[in-house]
Design a protein around this motif. Structure first.
Motif, PDB file in Angstrom:
ATOM      1  N   THR A 157      30.638  24.755  15.523  1.00 23.10           N
ATOM      2  CA  THR A 157      29.435  25.592  15.505  1.00 23.10           C
ATOM      3  C   THR A 157      29.328  26.406  16.791  1.00 23.10           C
ATOM      4  OG1 THR A 157      28.087  23.813  16.429  1.00 23.10           O
ATOM      5  CG2 THR A 157      28.204  23.974  14.010  1.00 23.10           C
TER       6      THR A 157
ATOM      7  N   GLU B 201      24.507  27.899   8.396  1.00 24.73           N
ATOM      8  CA  GLU B 201      23.728  27.333   9.488  1.00 24.73           C
ATOM      9  C   GLU B 201      23.738  25.814   9.360  1.00 24.73           C
ATOM     10  OE1 GLU B 201      19.077  26.997  11.000  1.00 24.73           O
ATOM     11  OE2 GLU B 201      19.575  28.012   9.107  1.00 24.73           O
ATOM     12  N   ARG B 202      23.919  25.141  10.478  1.00 23.17           N
ATOM     13  CA  ARG B 202      23.871  23.678  10.480  1.00 23.17           C
ATOM     14  C   ARG B 202      22.425  23.249  10.702  1.00 23.17           C
ATOM     15  NH1 ARG B 202      27.815  19.692  13.958  1.00 23.17           N
ATOM     16  NH2 ARG B 202      27.110  17.727  13.035  1.00 23.17           N
TER      17      ARG B 202
ATOM     18  N   LYS C 276      22.299  27.020  15.090  1.00 21.94           N
ATOM     19  CA  LYS C 276      23.673  26.544  15.145  1.00 21.94           C
ATOM     20  C   LYS C 276      24.409  27.078  13.929  1.00 21.94           C
ATOM     21  CE  LYS C 276      22.900  22.293  17.791  1.00 21.94           C
ATOM     22  NZ  LYS C 276      23.072  20.826  17.809  1.00 21.94           N
TER      23      LYS C 276
ATOM     24  N   TYR D 232      24.175  21.768   5.619  1.00 24.91           N
ATOM     25  CA  TYR D 232      24.431  23.163   5.983  1.00 24.91           C
ATOM     26  C   TYR D 232      23.764  24.086   4.971  1.00 24.91           C
ATOM     27  CZ  TYR D 232      27.937  20.958   8.917  1.00 24.91           C
ATOM     28  OH  TYR D 232      28.560  20.176   9.831  1.00 24.91           O
TER      29      TYR D 232
ATOM     30  N   VAL E  82      28.048  28.095  11.874  1.00 29.92           N
ATOM     31  CA  VAL E  82      29.391  27.550  11.667  1.00 29.92           C
ATOM     32  C   VAL E  82      30.422  28.631  11.969  1.00 29.92           C
ATOM     33  CG1 VAL E  82      31.003  26.620   9.984  1.00 29.92           C
ATOM     34  CG2 VAL E  82      28.611  25.895   9.967  1.00 29.92           C
ATOM     35  N   ARG E  83      31.329  28.321  12.885  1.00 30.82           N
ATOM     36  CA  ARG E  83      32.408  29.258  13.212  1.00 30.82           C
ATOM     37  C   ARG E  83      33.668  28.931  12.436  1.00 30.82           C
ATOM     38  NH1 ARG E  83      34.025  31.862  18.818  1.00 30.82           N
ATOM     39  NH2 ARG E  83      35.977  32.867  18.201  1.00 30.82           N
TER      40      ARG E  83
END
Length: 376
Positions: free
Chosen positions: A49, A323-324, A357, A330, A359-360
């Protein structure tokens, strides 16, 4: 009394039954863009993230326009004295070399001018001899001052006349230094002043061309400009000295580098302004005036909110990011991309993503898990 109590119990039962149904529908609605992983799934997905950040990003502004010849590179050819067109050596669109004959003119006045020059040259030789004789006699007091002054005036007048006739001959491309009695001609040639292309031809064989008539319009292609159209909303992104990469519609694979040299201050009826770019090196590039071109300008957007491209997932023609929310949970959020540069993208709705946060790595796996989860 018993019937009233029975009716109250039935209403209460119905109300209690409807409330959980509403809660379930809300949960299903929220869960349509939310996915919950098990601890094992999250570990195997290797999710990373990050938070949205600001940085400079270079975008590409696509422009269109035409090639244009600057005024100093568009040359009109005229004849200084005029004459009848005997022959034309070039046609519109043909290339020529410096010194090449464009056309041949003939006229009696060319003969007369050469005659006047040779006569003035001969008379000047006699006047010079008389001037030197009178000068010597005057110094020895053997001749009056009046005779010497007359000889001097005659000599100076013929010098002026000869010099003026020399310059007239040069205007019609006749070298006075090589002109003799045997070389008198009734025709003159118009020569190309540089290497270039014939833009237009305004005369034909047999036509009389007056001194003020334009016979040819020549194009010097060594310094073509690109006249690019930039709309008002993008003008602030353009600056003098910016590099432009362009290509013609005729040969789109042949790219050439240009530099912006002028930005127009007026807006055309279509909402665009004229921006001019000069081709930096035209060697080997085959261009003509009025050709359509496509161009790209690199524009730096400062302090843009950006996301890495690997964090963006596409589904049904739209872009999303995850998004976390908490451990193993998620949520998929829509995003609108405005600019893309290498591994970064600029986001339009950035304010809704700040302090979250995101997610990448692992976003695609989350999308697959979300869309393949069983219906509840």
């Amino acid at each position: 009394m018993r019937n009233t109590l029975l009716l109250f119990l039935i209403c209460t039962l119905i109300a209690c039954t409807e409330k959980p149904t509403t809660t379930i529908e809300t949960k299903e609605k929220n869960s349509s863009n939310t996915v919950v992983l098990t601890e094992a799934q999250e570990k195997s997905t290797a999710i990373e993230t990050f938070e949205i950040q600001q940085q400079s990003i270079t975008s590409t502004l696509k422009l269109y326009g035409k090639t244009e010849v600057p005024p100093q590179n568009l040359v009109s050819v005229t004849s200084a004295l005029g004459g009848y067109v005997k022959s034309i050596r070039l046609l519109q669109g043909q290339r020529f070399k410096k010194g090449q004959v464009l056309a041949i003119l003939e006229d009696n006045q060319f003969i007369q001018l050469q005659e006047d020059y040779l006569s003035a040259k001969a008379n000047l030789a006699m006047a010079e001899a008389e001037y030197l004789r009178q000068k010597e006699l005057n110094q020895n007091k053997a001749s009056s001052d009046k005779n010497f002054q007359q000889a001097t005036a005659g000599y100076r007048t013929l010098q002026i006349s000869k010099k003026a006739l020399e310059e007239k001959l040069r205007l019609i491309n006749i070298n006075p230094n090589t002109l003799t009695l045997d070389k008198i001609t009734r025709t003159i040639s118009l020569h190309a002043p540089f290497d270039g292309v014939v833009g237009e031809v305004f005369v034909n064989t047999g036509k009389y061309a007056a001194p003020f008539d334009v016979l040819f319009e020549l194009i010097n292609p060594r310094d073509f400009l690109l006249n690019l159209k930039v709309f008002e909303k993008d003008l602030a992104k353009i600056a003098i000295g910016q590099q432009v990469q362009a290509s013609s519609n005729t040969n789109p694979d042949e790219l050439f580098l240009c530099e912006i040299v002028s930005i127009g201050r007026s807006v055309n009826t279509d909402g665009s302004s004229d921006v001019y770019a000069r081709i930096k090196d035209q060697r080997g590039i085959d261009l003509s005036a009025g050709m359509y071109v496509n161009a790209e300008v690199g524009v730096i957007n400062k302090n843009a909110w950006v996301l890495p491209q690997e964090a963006i997932v596409g589904f049904e023609g739209k872009n999303y990011i995850f998004e976390r929310l908490q451990n193993h949970t998620y949520r998929m959020l829509p995003v609108e991309i405005t600019t893309t540069e290498k591994e970064w993208v600029e986001i339009k709705n950035s304010s809704s993503l700040q302090n979250k946060k995101l997610v990448r790595k692992g976003a695609y796996s989350l999308l697959m898990a979300l869309k393949n989860k069983p219906e509840e």
